[in-house]
Enzyme design. Sequence first.
Site, PDB file in Angstrom:
ATOM      1  N   THR A  45      -1.465 -22.666   0.819  1.00 44.12           N
ATOM      2  CA  THR A  45      -2.466 -22.792  -0.245  1.00 44.12           C
ATOM      3  C   THR A  45      -2.080 -23.999  -1.087  1.00 44.12           C
ATOM      4  OG1 THR A  45      -1.223 -21.414  -1.742  1.00 44.12           O
ATOM      5  CG2 THR A  45      -2.840 -20.305  -0.365  1.00 44.12           C
TER       6      THR A  45
ATOM      7  N   GLU B 218      -6.022 -17.332   2.438  1.00 42.88           N
ATOM      8  CA  GLU B 218      -5.417 -16.026   2.734  1.00 42.88           C
ATOM      9  C   GLU B 218      -6.318 -15.156   3.605  1.00 42.88           C
ATOM     10  OE1 GLU B 218      -5.547 -17.616  -0.060  1.00 42.88           O
ATOM     11  OE2 GLU B 218      -3.773 -17.305  -1.323  1.00 42.88           O
TER      12      GLU B 218
ATOM     13  N   LYS C 259     -12.555 -17.617 -22.202  1.00 43.69           N
ATOM     14  CA  LYS C 259     -12.625 -16.424 -23.059  1.00 43.69           C
ATOM     15  C   LYS C 259     -13.051 -16.845 -24.453  1.00 43.69           C
ATOM     16  CE  LYS C 259      -9.030 -14.566 -20.299  1.00 43.69           C
ATOM     17  NZ  LYS C 259      -8.199 -15.698 -19.915  1.00 43.69           N
TER      18      LYS C 259
ATOM     19  N   TRP D 239     -16.252 -13.087 -21.794  1.00 47.82           N
ATOM     20  CA  TRP D 239     -16.031 -14.091 -20.767  1.00 47.82           C
ATOM     21  C   TRP D 239     -17.271 -14.947 -20.558  1.00 47.82           C
ATOM     22  CZ3 TRP D 239     -13.088 -11.572 -16.041  1.00 47.82           C
ATOM     23  CH2 TRP D 239     -11.798 -11.229 -16.467  1.00 47.82           C
TER      24      TRP D 239
HETATM   25  P1  ADP Z   1      -7.168 -23.502  -2.669  1.00 51.56           P
HETATM   26  O1  ADP Z   1      -8.431 -24.025  -3.323  1.00 51.56           O
HETATM   27  O2  ADP Z   1      -6.278 -22.750  -3.593  1.00 51.56           O
HETATM   28  O3  ADP Z   1      -6.536 -24.442  -1.730  1.00 51.56           O
HETATM   29  P2  ADP Z   1      -8.785 -22.142  -0.797  1.00 51.56           P
HETATM   30  O4  ADP Z   1      -9.255 -23.369  -0.173  1.00 51.56           O
HETATM   31  O5  ADP Z   1      -8.346 -21.024   0.027  1.00 51.56           O
HETATM   32  O6  ADP Z   1      -7.597 -22.354  -1.702  1.00 51.56           O
HETATM   33  O7  ADP Z   1      -9.881 -21.726  -1.852  1.00 51.56           O
HETATM   34  C1  ADP Z   1     -10.250 -20.422  -2.103  1.00 51.56           C
HETATM   35  C2  ADP Z   1     -10.963 -20.330  -3.406  1.00 51.56           C
HETATM   36  O8  ADP Z   1     -12.085 -21.209  -3.473  1.00 51.56           O
HETATM   37  C3  ADP Z   1     -11.552 -18.960  -3.645  1.00 51.56           C
HETATM   38  O9  ADP Z   1     -10.585 -18.056  -4.095  1.00 51.56           O
HETATM   39  C4  ADP Z   1     -12.613 -19.262  -4.683  1.00 51.56           C
HETATM   40  O10 ADP Z   1     -12.077 -19.337  -5.981  1.00 51.56           O
HETATM   41  C5  ADP Z   1     -13.094 -20.632  -4.297  1.00 51.56           C
HETATM   42  N1  ADP Z   1     -14.334 -20.507  -3.529  1.00 51.56           N
HETATM   43  C6  ADP Z   1     -14.490 -20.515  -2.202  1.00 51.56           C
HETATM   44  N2  ADP Z   1     -15.779 -20.376  -1.865  1.00 51.56           N
HETATM   45  C7  ADP Z   1     -16.477 -20.258  -3.017  1.00 51.56           C
HETATM   46  C8  ADP Z   1     -17.864 -20.059  -3.349  1.00 51.56           C
HETATM   47  N3  ADP Z   1     -18.811 -19.989  -2.420  1.00 51.56           N
HETATM   48  N4  ADP Z   1     -18.180 -19.963  -4.663  1.00 51.56           N
HETATM   49  C9  ADP Z   1     -17.245 -20.047  -5.618  1.00 51.56           C
HETATM   50  N5  ADP Z   1     -15.940 -20.236  -5.375  1.00 51.56           N
HETATM   51  C10 ADP Z   1     -15.556 -20.337  -4.092  1.00 51.56           C
END
Ligand code: ADP
Length: 539
Positions: free
Chosen positions: A181, A327, A437, A442
Amino acid sequence: MMDTPLTISAIADHVATFHGSREIVSVTADNPRHRYTWGDAMLRAKKLAAALKKLGLQQGDRLGTVAWNDYRHLEIYYGVGGAGHVCHTINPRLFPEQLIFIINHAEDRWLAVDPMFLPLIEKIAEHLNSVEGIIVLTDEAHMPESSLDNVHCYETLVGAESGDFEWPQVDERSASALCYTSGTTGDPKGVLYNHRSTILHAYAGIAPDVLSLSSQDTVLPVVPLFHVNAWGIPYSTAIVGAKLVMPGPKMGDGETLYELLDSEDVSIALGVPTVWLALLQYVEQNGKRLDKLERTVVGGAAVPRSMIEAFRDIHGVELRQGWGMTEMSPIGTVNSLKSGLESLDSEARLDLATKAGRGVFGCELRIVDDAGNELPWDGVAYGALQVRGPWVCSDYFKLEGKSGSHTDDGWFDTGDVATIDPEGYLAITDRTKDVIKSGGEWISSIELENTAMGHPDVAEAAVIGVSHPKWTERPLLLVVRNEGAELSDKAMLAYFKGRVADWWIPSDVVFVDELPHTATGKVKKVELRQQFADFKLSG
Ligand code: ADP
């Protein structure tokens, strides 16, 4: 029933047998349009596996890749995973310290890198503890000079093998791939996928209401192969025998993407919202239309309503939003219309399409309050989003329960805050750490960003919380205006009136030339929060 294992090599054999003549087209640094077939790719994957065996790679060993989307990277997916090794895809735009951390933590024995990333590896090489050698993804004619020892040319390695390699038997629960990640807080964390989870996830992705893939399709993954296995596309396209088109280093280039879409008859393209901004801008400025594209699958970040509208109303392209994360392999939800909702009018359909989608079989969802109580699916109650399923990680690589990411009853806490409506459509309101917040309530930064991006003069927008003496935090809007647009702050804020609750309207707006993005195209909110930490709100 028979207990035949679900393995990467089984996909390789299947695609070579049934779809061996189906094409794969790539842009690479050394060839603007490389063409061959799935049959060629799988033969070369076997040759690579034979070469890696000679280099001493054992089952379970990690090989790291630092590369764009092209046919050589695809061969590594199969040659490494198929042979029982672990394909660790690395995001080249991470900071050097993160790269060092990730490569050492993964204990990568070999790295396979695009020539353009070799200088990056040379700079950090002295800090890498486990790497024994580098494979440069090119031919002899394009091999760069290197200060490092033990640097091999990919084409020479592959070219020396006959291809009579037999895939070994591997346990379907053994690891096949590894992704970290992005680690915006703390060290990056590794997610280890296995053969079984990868195949179950790929199967789920093929379904008509999910990505809807068939042998008739031509698929363009603009999502990088280093971003959660390009959402499973290298596997799901092979299972169905779709044509694959890969843009190499030209990911963010609207013109190249348009030319690939048009000349290769692409029916489905996938990527994060920012890449489509570049494409839509290019087609608008050059009077082009996306006539052949049927569908885009967009995820990884919230998709602005205006983007869904532009694809639908100007180009006749369906935009399916998806939600997931590293994940989760990554697919959790995909937004396609459910039976019974066809009667929704055009506006209501757009509203629905802005949601993250509904659950895909294999990934259970729930939302809970701070005390862990399940919340109703009424589209209003929001809480921590938790998931469970055979392609959701049970822990992080080598962390053994230390991350606190799982509940006692076996659910993974996603770190997202969401609502779920009575039809089962999920809407992400925020990441837990991005929630604003204000006065104990929120405010959803995502909803404010989507609203701002609906303004015709706005190219991109981000909303962050900044401290406020009375309200704890108030939203600050950062906007990139379209070229030549003269949008004032007053007009921008007035645009929110009637579109969101009055107390949600940002307290201030700052116009910026650009927003910082991660390598996967998401806005870096952590960086923005640091940059505007001392900002004095005028409102
Ligand atoms: P990182 O951005 O930490 O590298 P990921 O690529 O796995 O990790 O991103 C996952 C995160 O991206 C999700 O937990 C969520 O917050 C955000 N995300 C993914 N798809 C969407 C969506 N369609 N709308 C809003 N947020 C999204």
